[in-house]
Write an enzyme that holds these catalytic residues in place. Structure first.
Site, PDB file in Angstrom:
ATOM      1  N   TYR A  58      69.160  61.455  43.078  1.00 10.48           N
ATOM      2  CA  TYR A  58      68.434  61.618  43.614  1.00 10.48           C
ATOM      3  C   TYR A  58      68.397  62.284  45.068  1.00 10.48           C
ATOM      4  CZ  TYR A  58      64.872  59.121  45.858  1.00 10.48           C
ATOM      5  OH  TYR A  58      63.307  59.123  46.877  1.00 10.48           O
ATOM      6  N   ARG A  95      64.236  57.915  51.836  1.00 14.94           N
ATOM      7  CA  ARG A  95      65.464  58.286  51.914  1.00 14.94           C
ATOM      8  C   ARG A  95      66.457  59.093  53.276  1.00 14.94           C
ATOM      9  NH1 ARG A  95      61.785  63.895  50.115  1.00 14.94           N
ATOM     10  NH2 ARG A  95      61.202  61.788  48.666  1.00 14.94           N
ATOM     11  N   ASP A 123      56.217  97.008   8.760  1.00 11.33           N
ATOM     12  CA  ASP A 123      56.321  97.468  10.891  1.00 11.33           C
ATOM     13  C   ASP A 123      57.435  97.442  11.162  1.00 11.33           C
ATOM     14  OD1 ASP A 123      55.434  98.394  13.753  1.00 11.33           O
ATOM     15  OD2 ASP A 123      55.431  96.365  13.589  1.00 11.33           O
TER      16      ASP A 123
END
Ligand code: GDG
Length: 733
Positions: free
Chosen positions: A93, A319, A506
């Site tokens: 975090y 924070r 192809d």
């Protein structure tokens, strides 16, 4: 059906008092908005009647305590915890999420850290979430993953649950390619591929959606069609869903007793002053510094307002373990001190500042009584505070000043829009807002409220969930033709009992993967062994039908008992026979077209022109995908106009544009082979537009398979060339 929401953080705050734990629902943003939506599911009659929210509980405990918390969360809040150790959450975090992704995605490359250990930890935490989900997901569940913390999770989940409906929503901006490309190659590819594990990837604004799609094109080389991308054979949709708020709750908040009590307290404190509200988490993206500068400038150049206005600055702690956030907090403290010192007086404080989380009634009271909200982020995914402020104005009076860098600005044309880097502009906007006539305020808020009411958080979540459903429906319409086991076994059975079998295939994209240059796409051991086996049985005739020139086909396959068709049917070589040109074709046009293609080869680095005997091809696989995609459209236009009166056709292929004689196509070649023998088993495989002519010319009893998930005339689709090899091997086994 059950909706499983996954986000980094659970919407419940757990506090510890000694040995006891207390639980409280978190408020704000995603938690409040989504919780109301989820609760409405339980009482509604919609597709989803139950939910579970999975995320980190914000607390780390061991042993029995974990069990205790888990069962309380499950029982009382429909939540399931993902426990992470303190060290892991720190690296995750506070590390990769908020030191790398957050700054870079908000256009702060200088604050971005590039630490390999943090990236590894980010992968590990996404894996822990994946392992937790593996244990709890049940059939019938749908998954909605939220935000930048979990961008790898959709890809991880997809590996384990092929059919699970998965939606991802990014709450922050998705940066432009120029910013995103700064991430190391493995990280940026990992993030895009992780997101593409979803069925639906949602963003707040059209710009973010376009940035994402552009990164997918430039980094993974995958084009989109109206926001739809085919990744690993699955359809993934990218779309815009501007998040709304719980309009009704805010609009009716002034009737709440607890809110009214707070309003009275604030009114007494603010006296008769005009008030400007500013509310944000502490973050450098929120432009709190610019706001203070703008306010200071306003007091400076409009002195008549001194003593008559208050800036209510509410900063919510966030924070604070990251150093940059700590220094920002110090700067804000200082600036507030300076402004109050410079202009304040004993009976007037210009800035009333709080650094704490406001209880909901207080926040709602401020929304209700403040005259102006000033929201000036430098970059913001959406910004719900702006929407909550406008929604709260039940009397329609109040002015929103909003930064053009907030996602919300796209929907709030009636706000006073400012550039947060322009101090003078902010100062003028404050004056304009404070002096705006009431009728004008009402007119503007009316328009914004109509929008906010219609597109509220319930509508947002409902529309997102509905779009996951549509993306899956579209995916199913592609898958419906996928060759199933039963049909495959029937085909193998028909092959075994057939007396004469004819197989057309192809080459590029069908039997081998595309390479950067055509010469690099050589047949490998596996393919050559397969051809040996196929041709060793005299009952089998194999026709390799390609757009390539005859020289290279001769070189690679000349020694095998197979027939070759080159340049889409210009040249045909029956097995062991000679090359023949069945049509009398002109080459004159080539000298006129070649210079046009050469100009494009010069202009688009990495692209080149291939000249075959009767056709010209502009290849752009190695070119910058974005430029090439634009230039290819331009070239198509130019060629179609230029060749209007010439007997040639212009064909877009897989990273090529081919010009060749009209009337030559794989269909004619196919018919010439089919008519030759009494075949009771025919199979044709091809991967692009030129192979559609082949499918069209087959008898109805034939099996036809298009490689890739494109719509086709073929009866079935398979995912890629490896499935084609698997199938052919099963036939001859
Ligand atoms: C991210 C993106 C995007 C805030 N302070 C208090 C409080 N809040 C509530 C508000 C609002 C929410 O928190 C904040 O939402 P924002 O949108 O403003 O910002 P972020 O937290 O950065 O959220 C953002 C959002 O995700 C949603 O997608 O808009 O761009 O960065 O609801 O009301 N609530 C209470 N007290 C506070 O002090 N009660």
């Amino acid at each position: 059906m059950r909706l499983v929401i996954v986000s980094n953080r659970l919407p419940v705050t757990i506090a510890r008092n000694g040995d006891e734990f207390s639980f409280e629902e978190s408020v704000g943003g995603l938690a409040t908005g989504l919780s109301s939506y989820l609760k409405s599911l339980k009482s509604g009659t919609g597709e989803y009647s139950d939910y579970l929210w999975v995320g980190w509980p914000g607390i780390n405990v061991k042993g029995k305590k974990r069990q205790e918390i888990a069962s309380r969360l499950e029982h009382d809040f429909s939540c399931h915890p993902v426990f992470l150790s303190g060290e892991t959450i720190d690296k995750f975090y506070h590390g990769f999420c908020n030191k790398t992704l957050w700054p870079l995605f908000h256009y702060f490359p200088l604050l971005t850290s590039y630490d390999e250990n943090l990236w590894i930890n980010y992968i590990q935490v996404n894996e822990i979430f994946c392992e937790t989900l593996e244990k709890i997901l049940k059939p019938g569940d749908a998954l909605w993953i939220h935000d930048y913390h979990l961008m790898l999770l959709p890809g991880m989940i997809r590996k384990k649950f092929h059919d699970l409906p998965v939606g991802f929503f990014l709450h922050i901006p998705f940066p432009s390619f120029e910013l995103f490309r700064i991430l190391p190659g493995e990280w940026r590819r990992g993030i895009l591929e992780g997101l593409l594990g979803s069925n639906l990837v949602g963003f707040h604004t059209y710009d973010y959606t376009q940035h994402f799609l552009r990164c997918v094109l430039r980094i993974l080389g995958i084009e989109n069609n109206l926001g739809e991308v085919i990744f690993k054979g699955r359809l993934v949709k990218a779309d815009t869903f501007p998040m709304g708020v719980n309009f009704q709750k805010f609009n009716e908040s002034s009737r709440r007793k607890d809110v009214q009590r707070e309003m009275e307290i604030f009114k007494r404190a603010f006296k008769d002053k005009k008030t400007i509200l500013s509310v944000d988490r502490l973050d450098y993206t929120k432009g709190i510094g610019s706001r203070l500068n703008g306010y200071e400038e306003f007091l400076n150049i409009y002195p008549s307002w001194r003593g008559r206005v208050i800036l209510v600055l509410a900063v919510v702690p966030s924070r604070d373990k990251i150093e940059h956030y700590q220094s920002m907090k110090r700067q804000i403290d200082e600036r507030v001190g300076e402004i109050n010192g410079r202009f304040g007086s004993p009976d007037w404080t210009p800035v009333i500042y709080s650094y704490r989380y406001l209880p909901e009634p207080q926040l709602m009271a401020l929304y209700n009584i403040c005259d102006v909200a000033m929201i000036t982020p430098l970059r913001d995914g959406m910004n719900l505070v702006a929407k909550e402020f406008v929604s709260s104005k039940s009397d329609l009076k109040g002015v929103l000043i909003l930064s053009e860098m907030a996602g919300a600005a796209n929907e709030a044309g009636e706000a006073v829009i400012i550039n947060p880097n322009n101090v003078k502009e902010i100062a003028d906007a404050i004056k304009e807002a404070l002096e705006m006539p009431e009728e004008e305020q009402i007119r503007r808020n009316q328009i914004m409220q109509t929008r906010l009411k219609r597109y509220d958080v319930f509508h947002w979540a409902g529309e997102f969930m509905h779009s996951i459903g549509s993306a899956i429906e579209e995916q199913k319409s592609l898958e419906i033709r996928l060759l199933g086991e039963e049909q495959k076994q029937k085909m193998i059975g028909d092959f075994k009992i057939a007396r004469r079998r004819l197989i057309f295939s192809d080459y590029d994209g069908t039997l081998v993967a595309f390479a950067e240059h055509p010469l690099l796409a050589k047949p490998d051991e596996r393919l050559l062994n397969l051809l040996k086996q196929l041709t060793s049985d005299p009952k089998n005739d194999f026709v390799l039908i390609s757009g390539r020139g005859r020289d290279i086909l001769q070189k690679w396959f000349g020694d095998y008992r197979i027939s070759l068709v080159a340049e889409h049917g210009v040249w045909i070589k029956k097995s062991r026979g000679e090359w023949k040109n069945p049509k009398c074709l002109s080459k004159e046009w080539m000298a006129k077209i070649r210079p046009i293609l050469d100009v494009y080869a010069d202009r688009v680095p990495g692209s080149f022109v291939e000249e075959k005997e009767f056709s010209l091809v502009w290849h752009f696989r190695r070119a910058d995908p974005e430029i090439a995609s634009l230039k290819a459209k331009e070239l198509m236009d130019e060629l179609v106009n230029f060749t209007a009166n010439i007997d040639v056709q212009v064909l877009p292929g897989n990273k090529v544009i081919e010009v060749r004689n009209a009337g030559v196509n794989k269909g004619d070649a196919v018919r010439s082979f089919v008519g030759e023998g009494e075949y009771d088993f025919i199979l044709a495989l091809g991967d692009d537009l030129t192979d559609e002519d082949m499918f069209r010319s087959l008898p109805t009893s034939a099996y036809s398979i298009r490689v890739g998930l494109n719509r086709s005339l073929a009866r079935f689709n398979i995912q890629d060339h490896t499935n084609a090899l698997d199938l052919l091997e099963e036939l001859v086994r």
